[in-house]
Write an enzyme that holds these catalytic residues in place. Structure first.
Site, PDB file in Angstrom:
ATOM      1  N   LEU A 142      -4.056  -9.926 -40.474  1.00 32.71           N
ATOM      2  CA  LEU A 142      -3.453 -11.263 -40.472  1.00 32.71           C
ATOM      3  C   LEU A 142      -2.065 -11.284 -39.854  1.00 32.71           C
ATOM      4  O   LEU A 142      -1.303 -10.329 -39.962  1.00 32.71           O
ATOM      5  CB  LEU A 142      -3.392 -11.797 -41.910  1.00 32.71           C
ATOM      6  CG  LEU A 142      -4.746 -11.879 -42.619  1.00 32.71           C
ATOM      7  CD1 LEU A 142      -4.571 -12.419 -44.034  1.00 32.71           C
ATOM      8  CD2 LEU A 142      -5.743 -12.749 -41.849  1.00 32.71           C
TER       9      LEU A 142
ATOM     10  N   GLY B  20      -0.210 -16.695 -37.270  1.00 31.19           N
ATOM     11  CA  GLY B  20      -1.206 -17.700 -36.871  1.00 31.19           C
ATOM     12  C   GLY B  20      -2.159 -17.984 -38.015  1.00 31.19           C
ATOM     13  O   GLY B  20      -2.410 -19.142 -38.380  1.00 31.19           O
ATOM     14  N   HIS B  21      -2.691 -16.906 -38.614  1.00 30.90           N
ATOM     15  CA  HIS B  21      -3.583 -17.076 -39.764  1.00 30.90           C
ATOM     16  C   HIS B  21      -2.838 -17.750 -40.921  1.00 30.90           C
ATOM     17  O   HIS B  21      -3.367 -18.639 -41.589  1.00 30.90           O
ATOM     18  CB  HIS B  21      -4.085 -15.721 -40.273  1.00 30.90           C
ATOM     19  CG  HIS B  21      -4.873 -14.931 -39.271  1.00 30.90           C
ATOM     20  ND1 HIS B  21      -4.387 -13.785 -38.687  1.00 30.90           N
ATOM     21  CD2 HIS B  21      -6.115 -15.106 -38.776  1.00 30.90           C
ATOM     22  CE1 HIS B  21      -5.300 -13.291 -37.873  1.00 30.90           C
ATOM     23  NE2 HIS B  21      -6.355 -14.067 -37.894  1.00 30.90           N
TER      24      HIS B  21
ATOM     25  N   GLN C 144      -6.449 -23.728 -33.057  1.00 29.34           N
ATOM     26  CA  GLN C 144      -6.681 -24.184 -31.677  1.00 29.34           C
ATOM     27  C   GLN C 144      -6.699 -23.001 -30.707  1.00 29.34           C
ATOM     28  O   GLN C 144      -7.229 -23.095 -29.609  1.00 29.34           O
ATOM     29  CB  GLN C 144      -5.580 -25.176 -31.277  1.00 29.34           C
ATOM     30  CG  GLN C 144      -5.766 -25.750 -29.876  1.00 29.34           C
ATOM     31  CD  GLN C 144      -4.542 -26.452 -29.357  1.00 29.34           C
ATOM     32  OE1 GLN C 144      -3.964 -27.294 -30.050  1.00 29.34           O
ATOM     33  NE2 GLN C 144      -4.115 -26.112 -28.145  1.00 29.34           N
TER      34      GLN C 144
ATOM     35  N   ASP D  29      -8.501 -20.543 -30.595  1.00 25.13           N
ATOM     36  CA  ASP D  29      -9.881 -20.311 -30.148  1.00 25.13           C
ATOM     37  C   ASP D  29     -10.522 -21.681 -29.947  1.00 25.13           C
ATOM     38  O   ASP D  29     -11.320 -22.142 -30.760  1.00 25.13           O
ATOM     39  CB  ASP D  29     -10.627 -19.491 -31.209  1.00 25.13           C
ATOM     40  CG  ASP D  29      -9.974 -18.134 -31.396  1.00 25.13           C
ATOM     41  OD1 ASP D  29     -10.207 -17.265 -30.566  1.00 25.13           O
ATOM     42  OD2 ASP D  29      -9.193 -17.965 -32.363  1.00 25.13           O
TER      43      ASP D  29
ATOM     44  N   GLN E  71     -14.269 -22.294 -29.941  1.00 29.99           N
ATOM     45  CA  GLN E  71     -14.787 -22.091 -31.304  1.00 29.99           C
ATOM     46  C   GLN E  71     -14.637 -23.368 -32.139  1.00 29.99           C
ATOM     47  O   GLN E  71     -15.544 -23.735 -32.899  1.00 29.99           O
ATOM     48  CB  GLN E  71     -14.041 -20.927 -31.952  1.00 29.99           C
ATOM     49  CG  GLN E  71     -14.347 -20.709 -33.406  1.00 29.99           C
ATOM     50  CD  GLN E  71     -13.766 -19.393 -33.903  1.00 29.99           C
ATOM     51  OE1 GLN E  71     -14.338 -18.341 -33.704  1.00 29.99           O
ATOM     52  NE2 GLN E  71     -12.616 -19.455 -34.542  1.00 29.99           N
TER      53      GLN E  71
ATOM     54  N   ARG F  71      -5.523  -8.924 -31.669  1.00 31.60           N
ATOM     55  CA  ARG F  71      -5.760  -7.969 -30.571  1.00 31.60           C
ATOM     56  C   ARG F  71      -4.489  -7.637 -29.794  1.00 31.60           C
ATOM     57  O   ARG F  71      -4.505  -6.705 -28.979  1.00 31.60           O
ATOM     58  CB  ARG F  71      -6.837  -8.510 -29.635  1.00 31.60           C
ATOM     59  CG  ARG F  71      -8.226  -8.523 -30.270  1.00 31.60           C
ATOM     60  CD  ARG F  71      -9.328  -8.813 -29.272  1.00 31.60           C
ATOM     61  NE  ARG F  71     -10.635  -8.578 -29.835  1.00 31.60           N
ATOM     62  CZ  ARG F  71     -11.412  -9.507 -30.410  1.00 31.60           C
ATOM     63  NH1 ARG F  71     -10.984 -10.756 -30.502  1.00 31.60           N
ATOM     64  NH2 ARG F  71     -12.592  -9.193 -30.895  1.00 31.60           N
TER      65      ARG F  71
HETATM   66  P1  AMP Z   1      -9.701 -14.416 -36.444  1.00 31.88           P
HETATM   67  O1  AMP Z   1      -9.234 -13.588 -37.602  1.00 31.88           O
HETATM   68  O2  AMP Z   1      -9.246 -13.927 -35.108  1.00 31.88           O
HETATM   69  O3  AMP Z   1     -11.176 -14.742 -36.509  1.00 31.88           O
HETATM   70  O4  AMP Z   1      -8.968 -15.813 -36.623  1.00 31.88           O
HETATM   71  C1  AMP Z   1      -9.116 -16.574 -37.776  1.00 31.88           C
HETATM   72  C2  AMP Z   1      -8.578 -17.953 -37.535  1.00 31.88           C
HETATM   73  O5  AMP Z   1      -7.196 -17.878 -37.191  1.00 31.88           O
HETATM   74  C3  AMP Z   1      -9.285 -18.666 -36.368  1.00 31.88           C
HETATM   75  O6  AMP Z   1      -9.512 -20.020 -36.714  1.00 31.88           O
HETATM   76  C4  AMP Z   1      -8.277 -18.534 -35.250  1.00 31.88           C
HETATM   77  O7  AMP Z   1      -8.382 -19.550 -34.279  1.00 31.88           O
HETATM   78  C5  AMP Z   1      -6.979 -18.633 -36.028  1.00 31.88           C
HETATM   79  N1  AMP Z   1      -5.881 -18.077 -35.223  1.00 31.88           N
HETATM   80  C6  AMP Z   1      -5.843 -16.875 -34.610  1.00 31.88           C
HETATM   81  N2  AMP Z   1      -4.704 -16.738 -33.915  1.00 31.88           N
HETATM   82  C7  AMP Z   1      -4.015 -17.886 -34.080  1.00 31.88           C
HETATM   83  C8  AMP Z   1      -2.750 -18.372 -33.595  1.00 31.88           C
HETATM   84  N3  AMP Z   1      -1.978 -17.648 -32.807  1.00 31.88           N
HETATM   85  N4  AMP Z   1      -2.362 -19.601 -33.989  1.00 31.88           N
HETATM   86  C9  AMP Z   1      -3.141 -20.373 -34.801  1.00 31.88           C
HETATM   87  N5  AMP Z   1      -4.335 -19.965 -35.284  1.00 31.88           N
HETATM   88  C10 AMP Z   1      -4.758 -18.753 -34.927  1.00 31.88           C
END
Ligand code: AMP
Length: 289
Positions: free
Chosen positions: A32, A35-36, A147, A149, A152, A186
């Site tokens: 995490l 963003g998360h 946003q 992704d 998605q 990543r």
């Molecule tokens: P992930 O763990 O990559 O599957 O991401 C989980 C959620 O966090 C998804 O809805 C992503 O779009 C969101 N997310 C990932 N990076 C960011 C970011 N930089 N800003 C806002 N949301 C994000």
């Protein structure tokens, strides 16, 4: 905050919370970052109970992708979620989500076909299947997605609508580092030089936005600018650099405010994604020392 690992307990606790008040779900794959956590805070602001799932979903990784090396930091994640105000942290394992008899896949052949769908065959089938399962397990009335992704968010909205799921899909803004790079689990794969080059995604988006603000409405011209900037930064062609309609991801010949710029490219073995809504500000960002 409660940490839950057993499916029976998860269903019992989440459904109880859903009966008592608004239950918000933030699905994640862990590792995490801010963003998360911004999604958790958005959920906190409007839900009585905030549940966060952490599950590295094997179905959404293609063969040869980074499933094995995807960062897993359970202990740190749990601490971050406590500080961001989550109520329930739901940790799931592959065998719980996909037992041997598991036989259903959710698919959106059209919306999931282009852009990420070309680069990552079967990716959105994996995303849709896991999101449908998480909605079924947790039963949220609101679910929060980034946003970051963008494609998605479009396929997940369509999933909820098509299958009459009683869930409101809420999309939260992209959180960026001070220099503009969109946060991503990543990014940890990038060395210093790659990280610097990765800023090319945001400068490409800024260049196209400046062109749009100057009156350019041809999607082809905006895409050419994106492509040129990305080639310079990445040292190779981007995976895609497109202007799309936000509702159905189609490619309008003429861009308008509200259309999305979607970009993705590779730096070594790491894929980076970014996007921007045309007609809205992007930056300025701090420049590196
Ligand atoms: P992930 O763990 O990559 O599957 O991401 C989980 C959620 O966090 C998804 O809805 C992503 O779009 C969101 N997310 C990932 N990076 C960011 C970011 N930089 N800003 C806002 N949301 C994000």
């Amino acid at each position: 905050m409660r940490v839950l690992r057993s499916l029976i307990e998860i269903k019992e606790v989440a459904r109880g919370a859903g009966r008592r008040g608004t239950l918000g779900l933030v699905p994640t794959m862990g590792a995490l970052h801010e963003g998360h956590l911004s999604l958790v805070r958005a959920a906190r602001a409007c839900c009585d109970t905030v549940a966060v799932t952490i599950f590295v979903n094997p179905l959404q990784f293609g063969p040869g992708e980074d499933f094995e090396r995807y960062p897993r930091r359970e202990e740190d994640d749990v601490a971050l979620l406590a500080s961001a105000g989550a109520d329930l942290v739901i940790l799931l394992q592959r065998e719980q989500m996909y037992p041997e008899r598991f036989a259903t896949t959710v698919s959106q052949p059209e919306l999931g076909a282009d852009y990420e769908g070309v680069q990552r065959l079967g990716h959105f089938d994996g995303v849709l299947t896991v999101v449908a399962k998480l909605f079924g397990i947790v039963g949220p009335c609101k679910a929060f997605f980034g946003q970051k992704d963008f494609q998605q968010t479009v396929v997940v909205r369509q999933l909820a609508e098509d299958l009459d799921m009683p869930v409101e899909v809420i999309v939260c803004p992209i959180v960026r580092d001070a220099d503009g790079l969109a946060l991503s689990s990543r990014n940890a794969y990038l060395d210093a030089e790659q990280r610097r080059r990765g800023l090319g995604l945001v400068t490409a988006l800024q260049a196209a936005e400046a062109l749009f603000e100057g009156g350019e409405r041809s999607s082809a011209a905006l895409e050419a600018t994106l492509d040129e900037e990305l080639r310079r930064a990445l040292g190779q062609a981007p995976d895609y650099a497109v202007v799309v309609d936000p509702s159905d991801l189609s490619r309008p010949a003429e861009a308008r405010a509200g259309c999305m710029l979607l970009v993705a490219g590779r730096l070594g073995s790491t894929r980076l994604l970014d996007n921007h809504r045309l007609g809205s500000p992007l930056g300025p960002f701090a420049t590196g020392a």
